[in-house]
Scaffold this motif. Structure first.
Motif, PDB file in Angstrom:
ATOM      1  N   UNK A  61      -0.137   2.101 -10.576  1.00  0.00           N
ATOM      2  CA  UNK A  61       0.078   2.229  -9.138  1.00  0.00           C
ATOM      3  C   UNK A  61      -0.908   3.161  -8.438  1.00  0.00           C
ATOM      4  N   UNK A  62      -1.986   3.544  -9.114  1.00  0.00           N
ATOM      5  CA  UNK A  62      -2.972   4.374  -8.445  1.00  0.00           C
ATOM      6  C   UNK A  62      -3.675   3.587  -7.340  1.00  0.00           C
ATOM      7  N   UNK A  63      -4.044   4.272  -6.283  1.00  0.00           N
ATOM      8  CA  UNK A  63      -4.788   3.648  -5.194  1.00  0.00           C
ATOM      9  C   UNK A  63      -6.006   2.932  -5.773  1.00  0.00           C
ATOM     10  N   UNK A  79       0.811  -1.219   0.000  1.00  0.00           N
ATOM     11  CA  UNK A  79       0.000   0.000   0.000  1.00  0.00           C
ATOM     12  C   UNK A  79       0.845   1.269   0.000  1.00  0.00           C
ATOM     13  N   UNK A  80       2.049   1.179   0.534  1.00  0.00           N
ATOM     14  CA  UNK A  80       2.899   2.372   0.580  1.00  0.00           C
ATOM     15  C   UNK A  80       3.327   2.819  -0.814  1.00  0.00           C
ATOM     16  N   UNK A  81       3.163   1.942  -1.817  1.00  0.00           N
ATOM     17  CA  UNK A  81       3.543   2.281  -3.187  1.00  0.00           C
ATOM     18  C   UNK A  81       2.363   2.803  -4.008  1.00  0.00           C
ATOM     19  N   UNK A  82       1.183   2.866  -3.404  1.00  0.00           N
ATOM     20  CA  UNK A  82       0.019   3.382  -4.111  1.00  0.00           C
ATOM     21  C   UNK A  82       0.106   4.897  -4.253  1.00  0.00           C
TER      22      UNK A  82
END
Length: 321
Positions: free
Chosen positions: A260-262, A49-52
């Motif tokens: 990589x979008x949330x 999630x930190x890469x979103x």
């Protein structure tokens, strides 16, 4: 999922045969920056999630055209709709080239985009592009044809007449603007670029059409949907150029987003495309000229199989790293 239909004029048997030597469902060739655990040939969203990415402002770019300012207006109403659907500010990015569009995607500066047919595999493999939509007519049909055009009185009446003449392409990443016509000329007619005919690169289909009409180029390969829209806008007129070849039908511009979008943001972006009401909008006014009136879901693996086959047949590789 709808499969590609063929136009009344099919690409030559010789070229079709050459393309058939390559597997239609070519293996994914993603950059090592991405993973494809679900096997759909496009980059998965990061599991961490930190890469979103969840930007305050979404940047949207439409495939390069001769006058990007015109398309800023064409897309304005849709981008307002996208803003309302996502709760984000949305900015139109007027890209000048396919390379600039791809670099913006790779660098994380571009979040939602329409990539032209031939650039879509490059964007998928090298930029983590996740295509999900394409424009279609009311009945769900879609696609465009590659045409080779010339100006009246050029002395070019057939493809064979291109020998010893000049041929304009758009960009090396373009399907109808380069890959398909160059394969056709070599495979069926034995015409090799820069040996049997000279080449030029205009940068866009609009430029190629205007270049032929103004006699800057003797001939050019174009997407006929672009020509149709230019005629409808009065940029060029019926009869300003002549068509000497029409290909099979190809898929049109692919609309999609950065991998990589949330996930919640990615879902709201997709919903915005499919919930958009075209009636009475600048988008309808522009794309109705080429018979398009809605966004439909697509599968890169299925709908772009013929494009990957053409790319493989012409020796295209993706050295993304």
């Amino acid at each position: 999922m709808q499969t590609l239909s063929l136009s009344r004029t099919l690409i030559s048997a010789a070229v079709t045969s050459a393309f058939a030597l390559v597997a239609v469902n070519a293996s994914a060739d993603l950059s090592s920056r991405y993973v494809d655990n679900d096997g759909d040939m496009v980059a998965d969203a990061p599991s961490d999630e930190s890469q979103w990415a969840d930007p305050d402002t979404l940047v949207f770019a439409y495939t390069p055209v001769e006058d990007p300012a015109v398309y800023a207006g064409v897309w304005s109403d849709f981008l307002e709709h996208l803003s309302e659907a996502t709760g984000k500010e949305v900015q139109f990015f007027p890209v000048q080239s396919n390379a600039a569009q791809l670099e913006a995607l790779r660098a994380g500066r571009l979040h939602v985009a329409g990539f032209n047919t031939g650039s879509t595999p490059v964007a998928v493999n090298c930029g983590g592009f996740r295509p999900f939509a394409m424009m279609a007519s009311d009945d769900g049909s879609f696609g465009y044809e590659m045409e080779i055009i010339t100006y009246p009185g050029s002395g070019i009446a057939s493809v064979e007449d291109l020998a010893g003449r000049q041929m304009a392409f758009t960009a090396e990443t373009s399907n109808s603007g380069f890959r398909a016509p160059s394969a056709l000329l070599l495979s069926e007619y034995g015409l090799e670029a820069d040996k049997d005919y000279s080449t030029a690169f205009s940068g866009s289909h609009d430029n190629s059409i205007l270049g032929v009409v103004n006699k800057d180029y003797e001939a050019a390969a174009i997407a006929n949907s672009v020509g149709t829209r230019m005629i409808a806008r009065g940029v060029v007129n019926e009869g300003d150029y002549e068509i000497i070849y029409t290909s099979e039908t190809f898929p049109t511009t692919a609309y999609g987003l950065a991998h990589n979008l949330k996930p919640e943001l990615a879902e709201s972006i997709q919903d915005a495309f499919f919930s958009y009401d075209w009636e009475g909008t600048p988008l309808e006014a522009e794309f109705a000229n080429s018979g398009e009136s809605q966004f439909i879901p697509i599968s890169y693996e299925e709908n772009w199989s013929v494009i990957r086959t053409i790319a493989d047949a012409t020796g295209v590789t993706y050295d993304c790293d």
